[in-house]
Design a protein around this motif. Structure first.
Motif, PDB file in Angstrom:
ATOM      1  N   PRO A 133       0.803  -1.224   0.000  1.00  0.00           N
ATOM      2  CA  PRO A 133       0.000   0.000   0.000  1.00  0.00           C
ATOM      3  C   PRO A 133       0.833   1.270   0.000  1.00  0.00           C
ATOM      4  O   PRO A 133       1.920   1.335   0.588  1.00  0.00           O
ATOM      5  N   GLY A 134       0.309   2.272  -0.673  1.00  0.00           N
ATOM      6  CA  GLY A 134       0.845   3.619  -0.602  1.00  0.00           C
ATOM      7  C   GLY A 134      -0.236   4.541  -0.083  1.00  0.00           C
ATOM      8  O   GLY A 134      -1.275   4.082   0.402  1.00  0.00           O
ATOM      9  N   ASN A 135      -0.031   5.844  -0.198  1.00  0.00           N
ATOM     10  CA  ASN A 135      -1.035   6.793   0.261  1.00  0.00           C
ATOM     11  C   ASN A 135      -2.260   6.808  -0.652  1.00  0.00           C
ATOM     12  O   ASN A 135      -3.383   6.973  -0.196  1.00  0.00           O
ATOM     13  N   PHE A 136      -2.026   6.669  -1.969  1.00  0.00           N
ATOM     14  CA  PHE A 136      -3.114   6.771  -2.936  1.00  0.00           C
ATOM     15  C   PHE A 136      -3.412   5.461  -3.652  1.00  0.00           C
ATOM     16  O   PHE A 136      -4.477   5.304  -4.253  1.00  0.00           O
ATOM     17  N   ASN A 230      -6.214   6.111   6.985  1.00  0.00           N
ATOM     18  CA  ASN A 230      -7.382   6.927   7.304  1.00  0.00           C
ATOM     19  C   ASN A 230      -7.434   8.229   6.518  1.00  0.00           C
ATOM     20  O   ASN A 230      -8.386   8.999   6.666  1.00  0.00           O
ATOM     21  N   LEU A 231      -6.438   8.468   5.681  1.00  0.00           N
ATOM     22  CA  LEU A 231      -6.431   9.697   4.883  1.00  0.00           C
ATOM     23  C   LEU A 231      -7.673   9.807   4.009  1.00  0.00           C
ATOM     24  O   LEU A 231      -8.231  10.885   3.830  1.00  0.00           O
ATOM     25  N   ASN A 257       0.037  18.088  -0.829  1.00  0.00           N
ATOM     26  CA  ASN A 257      -0.235  19.522  -0.771  1.00  0.00           C
ATOM     27  C   ASN A 257      -1.697  19.863  -0.518  1.00  0.00           C
ATOM     28  O   ASN A 257      -2.012  20.848   0.130  1.00  0.00           O
ATOM     29  N   LYS A 258      -2.612  19.043  -1.033  1.00  0.00           N
ATOM     30  CA  LYS A 258      -4.037  19.369  -0.929  1.00  0.00           C
ATOM     31  C   LYS A 258      -4.685  18.831   0.340  1.00  0.00           C
ATOM     32  O   LYS A 258      -5.862  19.071   0.593  1.00  0.00           O
ATOM     33  N   VAL A 259      -3.930  18.099   1.129  1.00  0.00           N
ATOM     34  CA  VAL A 259      -4.471  17.574   2.384  1.00  0.00           C
ATOM     35  C   VAL A 259      -4.360  18.660   3.453  1.00  0.00           C
ATOM     36  O   VAL A 259      -3.297  19.216   3.683  1.00  0.00           O
ATOM     37  N   LYS A 260      -5.493  18.950   4.101  1.00  0.00           N
ATOM     38  CA  LYS A 260      -5.535  20.067   5.045  1.00  0.00           C
ATOM     39  C   LYS A 260      -5.399  19.623   6.500  1.00  0.00           C
ATOM     40  O   LYS A 260      -5.725  20.374   7.420  1.00  0.00           O
ATOM     41  N   THR A 261      -4.942  18.425   6.713  1.00  0.00           N
ATOM     42  CA  THR A 261      -4.789  17.911   8.080  1.00  0.00           C
ATOM     43  C   THR A 261      -3.757  18.737   8.858  1.00  0.00           C
ATOM     44  O   THR A 261      -2.660  19.001   8.373  1.00  0.00           O
TER      45      THR A 261
END
Length: 516
Positions: A133-136, A230-231, A257-261
């Protein structure tokens, strides 16, 4: 919905809590000596082949062998709730007509990946269907399948992601486009695919070179893995009370960049879990009884084969009618039970005993409310309609230890039974044990050491029974107590020689009070 993650790091221990709208919904514990194995890839050797259950045990160099079923050998299975694949039927390999003894040989070298933690006496569950697994994305080296998360609804985006996957994935490999890939640019997905493909190539090189059973690849640490997974569901804030862990987690978001966490470092003196009310919520998560806001209660009974959940109105009496009171309690239970299942991570067969409702419409509303709230649960669940008796049968699949097993152990006193002998039962057990001692020994005087509560109950309420025993057997009995003795403990010794006659302990306290 506001989703937050809180991470507490101690020396040798890491705890992570997922909170939704200020309610604890998931909890994870990781010990340095007991790291999660899920996602790890090993080279191992076939230790046992069991044709009767079409399974094998694989020695990977750990304390317990990994369990491998025929269904997890070269049979790429995709979670239908998670992804919707393109031309899946043509791409999936089947092993329906093969037998495990025809596929594997004793002492055969094999690459496996852990899919489920070892629980109790069972070893970890494994598969040969490797996934990285990766992030996307999730790379499927042994599949040609390309899938896109069903949670991505937009048809144009789905087709766009499918084309990107097809463009950059190597021949004879497959990929799942995770929900988090929905708004990513092509270069982000390309870079990640190149990265995890290189990880796979490195794993293959290690596998070919080694002849020893060993770990080939370890997934992220528990907290980073949970955050990554959980992203897709959205994380508003992550609060961590350890500077190093804070920096490690921030690296996950470096290229997002587009993740506002918001990732915060908690540096106050007061413990982080106490600050945000998580510690008390954990205690409630292992409690047998859960209070509902309306005044009703949920009662959890965990048996070996299933878990039963009973709903009671408690001190809630309502205002209109009995049916309305029961309906209100059941509706609130239908909201709370899915949260408790996630928090406690209860698996297997679950029976929910709702309070009987006369109206069929109310029964349907309660069942639909339960189904709706179960959709938030990432674990695989199967649920059956509410019966005329008010029972709901369901199953839930888990991949790690339940909350109770993570943070508790069976009581060494009651051996997990949850009850002990009553004072009266224990006293008559002692009388029977004395009869046995008289039969074993010819001694005339006996010293009996007891738990202090049993001691006082015996001399105040059952002295006559001891007197009768002394007269019947022509023996003398003296009582003593030890504050260190548990309720069921007893030790009988010779008063003259201090020689032990019967005992369930190995020590004798010389300073115990003795009543003559």
């Amino acid at each position: 919905m506001k989703r937050e993650i809180f991470v507490n790091v101690e020396k040798g221990l890491e705890r992570l809590a997922i909170v939704e709208n200020q309610e604890l919904v998931e909890f994870y514990v990781s010990l340095d000596v007991e790291k999660s194995l899920v996602g790890d890839i090993y080279v191992g050797y076939v230790q046992n082949i069991l044709p009767g259950i079409q399974s094998a045990f694989i020695d990977v160099g750990r304390q317990k062998n990994a369990f491998l079923n025929i269904s997890d050998i070269e049979n790429i299975r995709i979670d239908a709730d998670e992804i919707d694949s393109f031309d899946t039927k043509k791409q999936i390999k089947k092993n329906k007509h093969k037998r495990i003894e025809h596929i594997l040989d004793y002492n055969q070298k094999i690459m496996i990946q852990i899919t489920k933690e070892a629980i109790g006496t069972k070893g970890p569950k494994a598969t040969t269907n490797i996934s990285i697994p990766g992030n996307f994305t999730v790379l499927l080296p042994y599949s040609k399948n390309i899938g896109v998360s069903r949670k991505i609804r937009d048809k144009k985006k789905r087709k766009f992601l499918y084309k990107i996957a097809k463009k950059y994935i190597p021949k004879n490999m497959g990929v799942i486009m995770r929900t988090a890939s929905e708004n990513r640019e092509e270069k982000d997905i390309r870079n990640e695919l190149n990265y995890i493909v290189n990880i796979w190539k490195d794993i293959v090189k290690k596998y070919k070179k080694t002849k020893k059973k060993k770990l080939l690849y370890r997934d992220l640490e528990t907290s980073e893995k949970i955050i990554r997974d959980n992203l897709a569901y959205g994380i508003d804030r992550i609060v961590i009370d350890d500077k190093k862990k804070h920096n490690d987690v921030k690296k996950i978001f470096k290229n997002l960049n587009k993740v506002k966490t918001v990732v915060e470092n908690f540096d106050k003196d007061i413990p982080i879990f106490d600050t945000y009310g998580i510690e008390s919520a954990i205690d409630k998560g292992i409690s047998k009884v859960v209070d509902l806001d309306c005044g009703g209660t949920l009662v959890f009974d965990e048996a070996e084969a299933l878990v039963a959940i009973d709903i009671n109105t408690g001190h809630f009496v309502g205002k209109k009618s009995q049916e309305e009171t029961i309906f209100t309690t059941n509706m609130e239970a239908a909201k709370e039970i899915p949260r408790q299942l996630r928090l406690r991570d209860i698996g297997g067969i679950i029976i929910i005993d709702f309070i009987d409702m006369e109206r069929k419409s109310n029964r349907n509303k309660v069942f639909q409310e339960l189904k709706k709230n179960l959709k938030r649960d990432k674990a695989e669940t199967n649920i059956y309609p509410l019966s005329e008796l008010g029972l709901v049968e369901m199953t839930r699949k888990r991949v790690k230890k339940s909350l109770k097993k993570q943070i508790t152990q069976s009581c060494p006193y009651c051996k997990g039974a949850g009850f002990i002998y009553s004072n009266t039962s224990q006293i008559f057990n002692i009388i029977r044990t004395l009869r046995k001692a008289f039969w074993i020994s010819n001694e005339k005087e006996f010293l009996v050491i007891l738990n202090h509560e049993i001691f006082y109950s015996m001399i105040n309420e059952y002295r006559d029974a001891l007197d009768d025993l002394e007269e019947q057997y022509d023996r003398k009995i003296y009582l003593s107590y030890s504050d260190k003795f548990h309720h069921n403990d007893i030790k009988i010794v010779s008063l003259q020689t201090k020689k032990e006659i019967l005992s369930n302990l190995n020590t004798y306290e010389e300073d115990n009070e003795v009543i003559f």
